[in-house]
Write an enzyme that holds these catalytic residues in place. Structure first.
Site, PDB file in Angstrom:
ATOM      1  N   ARG A   1       1.353  -1.490   7.355  1.00 27.68           N
ATOM      2  CA  ARG A   1       1.812  -0.246   6.744  1.00 27.68           C
ATOM      3  C   ARG A   1       2.701   0.575   7.658  1.00 27.68           C
ATOM      4  NH1 ARG A   1      -2.120   3.503   3.788  1.00 27.68           N
ATOM      5  NH2 ARG A   1      -0.053   4.069   3.002  1.00 27.68           N
TER       6      ARG A   1
ATOM      7  N   HIS B   1     -11.100   6.908   6.412  1.00 26.25           N
ATOM      8  CA  HIS B   1     -10.329   8.093   6.773  1.00 26.25           C
ATOM      9  C   HIS B   1     -11.221   9.326   6.718  1.00 26.25           C
ATOM     10  CE1 HIS B   1      -6.360   6.031   5.435  1.00 26.25           C
ATOM     11  NE2 HIS B   1      -6.317   6.195   6.742  1.00 26.25           N
TER      12      HIS B   1
ATOM     13  N   CYS C   1      -4.701  10.419  -1.375  1.00 31.40           N
ATOM     14  CA  CYS C   1      -3.824   9.407  -0.778  1.00 31.40           C
ATOM     15  C   CYS C   1      -2.485   9.285  -1.507  1.00 31.40           C
ATOM     16  CB  CYS C   1      -4.505   8.028  -0.816  1.00 31.40           C
ATOM     17  SG  CYS C   1      -6.198   8.001  -0.247  1.00 31.40           S
TER      18      CYS C   1
ATOM     19  N   GLU D   1       0.433   9.733   1.289  1.00 27.02           N
ATOM     20  CA  GLU D   1      -0.150  10.750   2.165  1.00 27.02           C
ATOM     21  C   GLU D   1      -0.240  10.289   3.619  1.00 27.02           C
ATOM     22  OE1 GLU D   1      -3.953  13.590   1.797  1.00 27.02           O
ATOM     23  OE2 GLU D   1      -4.507  11.478   1.962  1.00 27.02           O
ATOM     24  N   ASP D   2      -0.372   8.985   3.831  1.00 29.96           N
ATOM     25  CA  ASP D   2      -0.613   8.490   5.184  1.00 29.96           C
ATOM     26  C   ASP D   2       0.606   8.540   6.092  1.00 29.96           C
ATOM     27  OD1 ASP D   2      -3.368   7.898   5.040  1.00 29.96           O
ATOM     28  OD2 ASP D   2      -2.933   6.093   3.890  1.00 29.96           O
TER      29      ASP D   2
ATOM     30  N   ARG E   1      -7.655   3.978  12.337  1.00 29.80           N
ATOM     31  CA  ARG E   1      -6.221   4.125  12.080  1.00 29.80           C
ATOM     32  C   ARG E   1      -5.560   5.237  12.903  1.00 29.80           C
ATOM     33  NH1 ARG E   1      -5.341   2.157   6.641  1.00 29.80           N
ATOM     34  NH2 ARG E   1      -6.640   0.294   6.445  1.00 29.80           N
TER      35      ARG E   1
ATOM     36  N   ASP F   1       0.805  -1.223   0.000  1.00 28.80           N
ATOM     37  CA  ASP F   1       0.000   0.000   0.000  1.00 28.80           C
ATOM     38  C   ASP F   1       0.840   1.277   0.000  1.00 28.80           C
ATOM     39  OD1 ASP F   1      -2.893  -1.052   0.461  1.00 28.80           O
ATOM     40  OD2 ASP F   1      -1.695  -2.112   1.954  1.00 28.80           O
TER      41      ASP F   1
END
Length: 256
Positions: free
Chosen positions: A86, A164, A251, A66-67, A134, A61
């Site tokens: 992740r 999200h 993302c 962005e995460d 998350r 992923d």
């Protein structure tokens, strides 16, 4: 105005990425690369430079860059992603972010705090952060303290349905906010000029504003028309293969 963006190429392993919609099928990597190419060209058309990072095959992923960081005008915060598979992606973004920020402009979210950048929406120097599966309260507390050092503020947003925060929101500057799903009735967003997205176009809530351009996903004419009606230059990009991994336009990049 944004000057810089960072993206990461999709890994071949993306076919094993996290998804809540297996009925959409596994991503086609070759098509994903073509869509990513078009995404990069769209970013460039908005007047920003694009730093393209190599794929990370160990992290399916990892194209959803962005995460793993939040980049602001005054500093950057390396996050601590809430999905176990992740989490270590964050270690591979630090060097790239440091090309744009000094060490004293850097902050880091640490365990037991978790935070995904997809839960963070920037509105000027104020940030809304979704309390999600998350992103936890400790992560938001650390994030708030980090932002305070940069002279910025933050507030948490309760959420129950979305993956999200930005699954259902997109701030388009000038007080314009795309809003869908559970956030249509969230009181904190009532002060914005809201563009409500219908359930059949829910995926299109995830758009991105860059320098008076708005990039929207292909296939959602009602949302596209609403954005165009506000006077923005609209760029359409197909993200079908990333949608299969619960990913959208925001993302795929860091924008600052």
């Amino acid at each position: 105005m944004f000057k810089h963006t960072i993206v990461r190429r999709p890994a071949k392993s993306m076919v094993e990425g996290i998804t809540s919609a297996p009925e959409l099928g596994k991503p086609d990597h070759a098509l994903a690369l073509k869509q990513h190419d078009a995404y990069i060209e769209a970013l460039k058309a908005c007047g920003v430079d694009v730093l393209v990072l190599d794929a990370l095959e160990d992290y399916p992923d990892s194209c959803f860059v962005e995460d793993v960081a939040v980049c602001t005008r005054a500093g950057a915060i390396i996050t601590n992603p809430g999905a176990a598979s992740r989490n270590k992606e964050k270690d591979y973004i630090v060097d790239a972010v440091k090309k744009f920020y000094t060490e004293d402009q850097m902050a880091y979210i640490t365990a037991p705090g978790t935070l995904d950048g997809g839960d963070v929406m920037m509105v000027g120097d104020h940030f809304y952060v979704g309390l999600s599966e998350r992103t936890n309260a400790e992560g938001i507390d650390q994030f708030t303290k980090a932002l305070a050092k940069f002279g910025m503020t933050c507030e948490a947003v309760e959420m129950k349905e979305m993956l999200h925060l930005k699954t259902g929101l997109a701030y388009l500057e000038n007080n314009n906010l795309i809003v869908g799903g559970e956030f249509i009735t969230t009181p904190v967003f009532e002060k914005f000029n809201r563009l409500e997205v219908s359930e059949d176009e829910a995926y299109s809530c995830n758009c991105i504003w860059i320098n008076d351009n708005v990039i929207v996903p292909a296939g959602y004419p009602k949302t596209q028309a609403k954005v165009e009606a506000l006077g923005y230059n609209v760029i359409v990009v197909d993200t079908s293969e990333f949608r299969k991994l619960d990913g959208g336009l925001s993302c795929l990049s860091l924008r600052f």
